[in-house]
Design a protein around this motif. Sequence first.
Motif, PDB file in Angstrom:
ATOM      1  N   GLN A 108       0.828  -1.210   0.000  1.00  0.00           N
ATOM      2  CA  GLN A 108       0.000   0.000   0.000  1.00  0.00           C
ATOM      3  C   GLN A 108       0.861   1.258   0.000  1.00  0.00           C
ATOM      4  O   GLN A 108       0.517   2.269  -0.613  1.00  0.00           O
ATOM      5  CB  GLN A 108      -0.934  -0.002   1.215  1.00  0.00           C
ATOM      6  N   THR A 113      -1.731   4.571  -5.241  1.00  0.00           N
ATOM      7  CA  THR A 113      -2.839   4.885  -6.151  1.00  0.00           C
ATOM      8  C   THR A 113      -3.758   3.679  -6.359  1.00  0.00           C
ATOM      9  O   THR A 113      -4.865   3.835  -6.881  1.00  0.00           O
ATOM     10  CB  THR A 113      -2.314   5.347  -7.516  1.00  0.00           C
ATOM     11  N   TYR A 115      -6.312   0.715  -5.208  1.00  0.00           N
ATOM     12  CA  TYR A 115      -7.408   0.648  -4.217  1.00  0.00           C
ATOM     13  C   TYR A 115      -7.421  -0.778  -3.676  1.00  0.00           C
ATOM     14  O   TYR A 115      -7.838  -1.701  -4.362  1.00  0.00           O
ATOM     15  CB  TYR A 115      -8.722   0.991  -4.914  1.00  0.00           C
ATOM     16  N   LEU A 163      -7.477   1.905 -10.472  1.00  0.00           N
ATOM     17  CA  LEU A 163      -8.696   2.693 -10.667  1.00  0.00           C
ATOM     18  C   LEU A 163      -8.813   3.258 -12.084  1.00  0.00           C
ATOM     19  O   LEU A 163      -9.912   3.584 -12.524  1.00  0.00           O
ATOM     20  CB  LEU A 163      -8.741   3.824  -9.647  1.00  0.00           C
ATOM     21  N   TYR A 246     -16.805  -0.163   0.282  1.00  0.00           N
ATOM     22  CA  TYR A 246     -16.017   0.792   1.058  1.00  0.00           C
ATOM     23  C   TYR A 246     -15.665   0.229   2.430  1.00  0.00           C
ATOM     24  O   TYR A 246     -14.552   0.422   2.933  1.00  0.00           O
ATOM     25  CB  TYR A 246     -16.778   2.110   1.207  1.00  0.00           C
ATOM     26  N   THR A 249     -12.488  -1.805   2.386  1.00  0.00           N
ATOM     27  CA  THR A 249     -11.308  -1.217   1.760  1.00  0.00           C
ATOM     28  C   THR A 249     -10.225  -0.990   2.805  1.00  0.00           C
ATOM     29  O   THR A 249     -10.503  -0.535   3.907  1.00  0.00           O
ATOM     30  CB  THR A 249     -11.671   0.115   1.080  1.00  0.00           C
ATOM     31  N   ASN A 251      -7.230   0.871   2.243  1.00  0.00           N
ATOM     32  CA  ASN A 251      -6.504   2.142   2.167  1.00  0.00           C
ATOM     33  C   ASN A 251      -7.379   3.258   1.602  1.00  0.00           C
ATOM     34  O   ASN A 251      -6.924   4.090   0.834  1.00  0.00           O
ATOM     35  CB  ASN A 251      -5.242   1.980   1.309  1.00  0.00           C
ATOM     36  N   ALA A 252      -8.626   3.288   2.032  1.00  0.00           N
ATOM     37  CA  ALA A 252      -9.543   4.299   1.504  1.00  0.00           C
ATOM     38  C   ALA A 252      -9.042   5.718   1.757  1.00  0.00           C
ATOM     39  O   ALA A 252      -9.105   6.589   0.884  1.00  0.00           O
ATOM     40  CB  ALA A 252     -10.926   4.117   2.125  1.00  0.00           C
ATOM     41  N   HIS A 255      -6.766   7.893  -0.525  1.00  0.00           N
ATOM     42  CA  HIS A 255      -7.295   8.428  -1.774  1.00  0.00           C
ATOM     43  C   HIS A 255      -8.062   9.719  -1.536  1.00  0.00           C
ATOM     44  O   HIS A 255      -8.544   9.987  -0.434  1.00  0.00           O
ATOM     45  CB  HIS A 255      -8.207   7.389  -2.431  1.00  0.00           C
ATOM     46  N   GLY A 259     -11.654   8.283  -0.356  1.00  0.00           N
ATOM     47  CA  GLY A 259     -11.840   7.059  -1.110  1.00  0.00           C
ATOM     48  C   GLY A 259     -13.271   6.677  -1.415  1.00  0.00           C
ATOM     49  O   GLY A 259     -13.513   5.599  -1.970  1.00  0.00           O
ATOM     50  N   GLN A 262     -14.133   6.573  -5.221  1.00  0.00           N
ATOM     51  CA  GLN A 262     -13.489   5.442  -5.883  1.00  0.00           C
ATOM     52  C   GLN A 262     -14.312   4.156  -5.695  1.00  0.00           C
ATOM     53  O   GLN A 262     -14.463   3.361  -6.631  1.00  0.00           O
ATOM     54  CB  GLN A 262     -12.069   5.248  -5.335  1.00  0.00           C
ATOM     55  N   ALA A 263     -14.827   3.971  -4.492  1.00  0.00           N
ATOM     56  CA  ALA A 263     -15.681   2.799  -4.251  1.00  0.00           C
ATOM     57  C   ALA A 263     -16.929   2.875  -5.123  1.00  0.00           C
ATOM     58  O   ALA A 263     -17.385   1.860  -5.655  1.00  0.00           O
ATOM     59  CB  ALA A 263     -16.077   2.732  -2.773  1.00  0.00           C
TER      60      ALA A 263
END
Lengths: 296, 86
Positions: A108, A113, A115, A163, A246, A249, A251-252, A255, A259, A262-263
């Motif tokens: 990570q 970058t 996800y 992503l 989410y 996740t 490493n939300a 981001h 994040g 992204q989810a």
Amino acid sequence: MMLSALCPSLKISICSLIRNDSSILSRQICFSFIGLTFEIDCGDTVTESLVSKNFDATEIGRARNAKYIVCKTDEYFLVESPYGNVQTAATDAEFLYALEKAITLEAQRQRPTLYFIHGAVLEFEGKAILLIGAPGAGKSTLAWALLHHGFQYLSDELAPIDLSTLTVYPYPHAICLKKKPPAPYALPEGVLYTSGTIHIPVKQMPSATCTAPQPVRSLFFVTYDPSAMEPSILPIGRPEGAARLYSNTLNALAHAGAGLGQAISIAKACRCFTLRSASAPATCLALKDVLTRAHN
Amino acid sequence: MSLEKRRDVICSEVDGETLILDAHGSKIHHLNATASYVWTECDGKSSTEIAETLANHFNIDINTANNDVERIVSQFKDLDLFVDTE
């Protein structure tokens, strides 16, 4: 706990001996993951056996992105990270957990970058499906069973998603079970038994293993009901899929916007389902039927 | 009493529904279409005012709207999604 009271300098000294004296080194195990090269230097045959059965080693000529030193003393296991931090573990299961956690965190850190989702990943007809759920939900057991039904293996615990392409990377790591799988999905030869877990090496998978990223197309949020007579697979909307995704996740917060967007992007690109599993064969057939109808 | 939603949560609309990320509480909430509408209206209005707009928007009777708003607002309070205006 006596391990926590172990002198830090002694732990570091043991690992530095391995680092500086190649004659002590038992074996270097390297593997490629998310475009990075990880090296694990094993100071003895015990850790060599544990590591080699958990990671699918490959011959890699390029420079290492992260290097770990592991060894076992009379009383405990040691794991040294690329930054010199040394962790101790009392059992073989705890040792593998500590090593895997260290690698996951480093992955990570070096690829922020991506996800990272906690879940199993399989391939079916050129597309990746994710099995996502709480510990004990049966993701790994279901993944192992599905490998006997035409699915290919990408990962058991970790799903790093690019992503920009919405593809998921494979992770050359053993399937880790908490107990023996149900019939007819017997364990193969060469399985590793630790004090708390069962590890099926990548090379022992009953079907092919994917080595290239695959496009993510389906998310299954898995629960297990031992009293259920038959499996239940129900489609859910994208908002619910994004919320469930989410929650799993790793490493939300690395981001933008914590994040969440992204989810949502991932969920919008996928078909999302809840999956309440029952008997493994019935669940596999039901899942395969859902995917076959979706692809047609 | 005026209802003011917290501004430190992250909200996103998806398919007419709302996701609310409360990083402070480490929670994510999923609101259906009705709750999403109520959430949007929690900008200083009272429950009564929100119920009136809800009834007009969804073309429902005022009693149903009042009950819905009361129930939803109670859930928002339990989830600590409002600013303390007292």
